[in-house]
Write an enzyme that holds these catalytic residues in place. Structure first.
Site, short mmCIF file in Angstrom:
data_model
loop_
_atom_site.label_atom_id
_atom_site.label_comp_id
_atom_site.label_asym_id
_atom_site.label_seq_id
_atom_site.Cartn_x
_atom_site.Cartn_y
_atom_site.Cartn_z
N ASP A 1 -85.97 -2.75 44.76
CA ASP A 1 -84.82 -3.59 45.11
C ASP A 1 -84.71 -4.78 44.16
O ASP A 1 -84.96 -5.92 44.54
CB ASP A 1 -84.90 -4.04 46.58
CG ASP A 1 -86.13 -4.87 46.87
OD1 ASP A 1 -87.14 -4.71 46.16
OD2 ASP A 1 -86.09 -5.70 47.79
N ASP B 1 -93.51 -6.20 35.14
CA ASP B 1 -92.20 -5.59 35.34
C ASP B 1 -92.37 -4.31 36.17
O ASP B 1 -93.01 -3.36 35.73
CB ASP B 1 -91.59 -5.26 33.98
CG ASP B 1 -90.26 -4.54 34.07
OD1 ASP B 1 -89.71 -4.44 35.19
OD2 ASP B 1 -89.78 -4.07 33.03
N GLY B 2 -91.80 -4.28 37.36
CA GLY B 2 -91.95 -3.13 38.23
C GLY B 2 -91.24 -1.89 37.73
O GLY B 2 -91.67 -0.77 38.01
N SER C 1 -90.59 -7.62 52.05
CA SER C 1 -90.92 -6.20 52.24
C SER C 1 -92.42 -5.93 52.28
O SER C 1 -92.89 -5.15 53.12
CB SER C 1 -90.26 -5.36 51.14
OG SER C 1 -88.86 -5.55 51.12
#
Length: 295
Positions: free
Chosen positions: A179, A158-159, A115
């Site tokens: 995602d 960590d997103g 992406s």
């Protein structure tokens, strides 16, 4: 989950749907002469070698991007997306050599862009990108892929937790893609919690959430839970291309839920999805769903 590596699944039917939507959202955003920030909460490695050992183990790309690769009859949005992947396959190799093709020839399908790489192909150079990737190896590959571009930050974090620190952005335009792998059932709850906080901090943002179509009640409930977080409108698209295995398991399809979608997205997807489902169908009951709550 640090055991998960997207290279095993790169270019599959779920990637095709996700990246078709991403391409159309970004095309709309760059069509306006205003800068925006791209945020990817689970960015992966940036690109994947389809002839490598990981991708070849399941070769899921064969039932995904490979089914569209050389077709001359693709409708406009799918043709646009496939052209981006072909462009990615014309990048210089590790020796700096760019593949040379005769006019009109299609390059071999050797690479699949993640992406962030699709965003990079669509956004003007110098655009702000914030790319989260928790897996240390993939984060290093991603950082090398982007070569220290000044406006691109690769964050080995960590997103889910990091998204709130990116909102609201300056200037106040942003596109977020979330995602996760969903290998841990807790990811479904983390998606909801992270999106709830994001919308509270920056209601005007465009938020895209990908999810798998699997035999889990949490997956079935996720779109409805996201609907409750979208006060300014949403769009939900789902594509089913295969059947579960004899035990009732397997990735049968996937969905994208978009909060604050571009007004053009519904019409575009409604025109393209019949072709896409037919091209990627692995059984006679393949289907799609598209629904929208306008702002």
């Amino acid at each position: 989950m640090l055991a998960y590596r997207h290279a095993f699944h790169a270019g599959n039917h779920a990637d095709v749907l996700k990246h078709l939507v991403l391409t159309q959202v970004l095309r709309y955003m760059v069509g306006k002469d205003k800068p925006f920030r791209y945020i990817d909460t689970h960015a992966g490695a940036g690109g994947y070698l389809l002839k490598g050992a990981q991708a070849q183990k399941t070769a899921e790309y064969r039932e995904g991007i490979n089914q569209l690769w050389s077709r001359p009859d693709l409708p406009p949005a799918l043709a646009d997306f496939v052209q981006l992947v072909q462009t990615f396959n014309l990048q210089p190799d590790e020796n700096g050599v760019t593949p040379q093709l005769e006019k009109g020839m299609t390059p071999p399908l050797a690479l699949y862009p993640g992406s962030p790489s699709i965003a990079r192909l669509l956004m003007p150079r110098g655009s702000a990108m914030r790319l989260f990737e928790l897996h240390p190896s993939d984060a290093r590959t991603l950082a090398a892929h982007f070569g220290g571009e000044r406006q691109v930050q690769v964050l080995n974090e960590d997103g889910f937790a990091g998204l709130k620190g990116q909102l609201p952005p300056t200037p106040r335009r942003a596109v977020t893609l979330m995602d996760p792998s969903y290998e841990l059932v807790a990811d479904y709850g983390k998606v909801i919690a992270s999106m709830r906080e994001a919308v509270a901090r920056f209601a005007e943002g465009v938020y895209m959430v990908w999810y798998p179509q699997v035999s889990r009640v949490e997956a079935a409930q996720l779109p409805k839970r996201l609907m409750a977080l979208a006060p300014k409108g949403w769009l939900h698209v789902r594509m089913t291309v295969s059947q579960p295995d004899e035990r009732g398991f397997g990735l049968t399809g996937s969905g994208m839920f978009i909060i604050n979608p571009p007004y053009t997205l519904h019409q575009t997807l409604a025109a393209e999805l019949p072709f896409l489902v037919d091209a990627l169908a692995q059984f006679d009951g393949a289907s799609y769903l598209i629904e929208e709550q306008p702002a």
